[in-house]
Enzyme design. Structure first.
Site, mmCIF file in Angstrom:
data_model
loop_
_atom_site.group_PDB
_atom_site.id
_atom_site.type_symbol
_atom_site.label_atom_id
_atom_site.label_comp_id
_atom_site.label_asym_id
_atom_site.label_seq_id
_atom_site.Cartn_x
_atom_site.Cartn_y
_atom_site.Cartn_z
ATOM 1 N N HIS A 1 -11.758 25.934 4.235
ATOM 2 C CA HIS A 1 -10.839 26.665 4.930
ATOM 3 C C HIS A 1 -9.456 25.456 5.406
ATOM 4 O O HIS A 1 -10.162 24.120 5.158
ATOM 5 C CB HIS A 1 -11.629 26.746 6.722
ATOM 6 C CG HIS A 1 -11.186 27.828 6.806
ATOM 7 N ND1 HIS A 1 -10.676 29.203 6.515
ATOM 8 C CD2 HIS A 1 -9.916 28.588 8.264
ATOM 9 C CE1 HIS A 1 -10.358 29.772 7.274
ATOM 10 N NE2 HIS A 1 -9.383 29.220 7.997
ATOM 11 N N SER B 1 -5.431 32.057 6.808
ATOM 12 C CA SER B 1 -6.736 31.926 8.266
ATOM 13 C C SER B 1 -5.833 33.487 8.560
ATOM 14 O O SER B 1 -5.912 34.415 8.299
ATOM 15 C CB SER B 1 -7.252 31.084 8.901
ATOM 16 O OG SER B 1 -8.332 31.099 9.480
ATOM 17 N N ASP C 1 -15.595 27.883 1.600
ATOM 18 C CA ASP C 1 -15.146 28.026 3.017
ATOM 19 C C ASP C 1 -16.149 27.996 4.106
ATOM 20 O O ASP C 1 -17.494 28.868 3.501
ATOM 21 C CB ASP C 1 -14.639 28.889 3.149
ATOM 22 C CG ASP C 1 -12.847 29.147 4.017
ATOM 23 O OD1 ASP C 1 -13.946 29.448 5.418
ATOM 24 O OD2 ASP C 1 -12.007 29.579 3.551
#
Length: 400
Positions: A371, A242, A338
């Site tokens: 994610h 991330s 995601d």
């Protein structure tokens, strides 16, 4: 009692359905991520819970069947089974991606290593630290706890080992070295690598470029000190997820940039390879993505960047806009489900890397992955972890 059972089964069916087809839209991105992430990665546990709950309900109510509740239980169980099958597909996807980029794996296959680690997955929040020594809270610069790092290394010791630098995520505003990347670092340390996990100053108290400057300071510390921990200061690979994927990529693409090394311009801040997971690459929204533009106007402008940032400031912070033909080898990893960083951002970044870089660029788009899918051991993350190990070993063997 039927109503309570139906409510439980309806909730799990909704979560399972969402994990397979996530809700879309800016307003639901964060709750959608959390729900999809946990449901996907804990699918075996939820399947077992459904079976146990349904069996207990049937045993208590033998003479009064609850067909709607049982139907929802069957549907959620089927959905969990589908999520498990999707997670198992990660092995083939990662293997195909690496074979396409690197060629066939020349190592002897490790059947035990490639198998799904069911024993570890049963309790995914208890990490196996056997064989690894962790040196904690080492200061790499002045400034307190946000400038500390941990070193993970083989318990029996090592010399001149390759080094992996892990940078945590958290939207540049939260997170720590204790929370992310640990399954990968423990795995690689047991295989002879020295791994370093860093903290860095967080927004909004610290504004850009404090985050990348700190990462470069940590890299300078590694060059000067890692030999004392058994590492090779000339060989460092960086990784992160991330915001950590953004910082790792920018670190790899801006070696020795004096604008990002105030007071230590003479330090070598190059890295030899990069493995970003579900990273943020389009910081300046130059791709025209509406999601990237919304992020730039929202979280970045309000909380991360300094006062009155210009478009050039965003470009300077954007991995997509900092690609050159001198980029090191990359292995980009992103989930196709995601909810926080759309997968098309990773695709665009990989396209640009392959069009410009002279080095290897591997890309694995992980089916069914949300994610942060690698935060704790799961079916999916275990297969991805072995793929990362393969790439890291290849990059080290083929170092220039």
């Amino acid at each position: 009692m039927h109503a309570f059972f139906r409510a439980r089964r309806a909730l799990q069916l909704a979560l399972t359905t969402h994990a397979r087809r996530p809700w879309t839209g800016h307003r639901v991105s964060v709750p959608g991520f959390v729900a999809g992430w946990l449901t996907s990665e804990l699918a075996p546990h939820l399947l077992a819970l459904t079976a146990a709950d349904t069996a207990a309900h049937v045993a208590r109510h033998r003479r009064s069947s609850d067909l709607p509740g049982l139907a929802m239980a069957a549907a959620s169980a089927a959905g969990s089974a589908a999520l498990i099958a999707s997670a198992q597909r990660a092995r083939g996807v990662v293997d195909d991606a690496l074979t396409a980029a690197l060629g066939p794996d020349e190592r002897e296959p490790d059947a035990a290593g490639l198998a799904t680690p069911w024993g570890r997955i049963v309790n995914p929040f208890k990490l196996d630290t056997d064989g690894v020594r962790r040196d904690q809270d080492i200061a790499y610069a002045q400034g307190g706890r946000r400038f500390l790092l941990d070193v993970y290394r083989p318990e029996e010791g090592t010399e001149n080992a390759p080094v992996l630098l892990q940078i945590h995520g958290g939207a540049w505003m939260t997170g720590s070295k204790n929370e992310q990347g640990r399954p990968l670092m423990l795995h690689m340390a047991r295989r002879g690598w020295v791994c370093v996990a860093i903290n860095y100053p967080l927004a909004p108290a610290a504004r850009w470029p404090a985050h990348i400057v700190a990462a470069k300071r940590a890299l300078a510390w590694i060059r000067e000190n890692i030999a004392a921990y058994g590492g090779d200061p000339s060989y460092v690979v960086t990784t992160g997820g991330s915001a950590g994927g953004h910082l790792a990529s920018l670190l790899a693409l801006t070696p020795n940039d004096p604008a990002l090394q105030p007071g230590f311009t003479g330090a070598d801040t190059s890295v030899q390879a990069c493995v970003p997971h579900y990273g943020v690459y389009d910081f300046a929204a130059t791709s025209g993505s509406r999601a990237s533009a919304a992020r730039m106007r929202g979280i970045l402008a309000r909380h991360v960047m300094g006062p009155d940032p210009t478009h050039d400031d965003y470009v300077a912070a954007s991995p997509l806009d900092r690609i050159t033909d001198a980029a090191p080898p990359f292995f980009v990893i992103h989930g196709d489900q995601d909810s926080l960083v759309p997968v098309r951002e990773a695709r665009r970044f990989v396209e640009a890397l392959r069009a410009t870089s002279h080095r290897t660029v591997a890309y694995a788009e992980i089916p069914g992955a949300q994610h942060a899918f690698d935060i704790f051991p799961s079916i999916r993350s275990a297969h991805v972890l072995h793929g990362v190990e393969r790439f890291l070993d290849w990059a080290h063997t083929h170092r220039e």
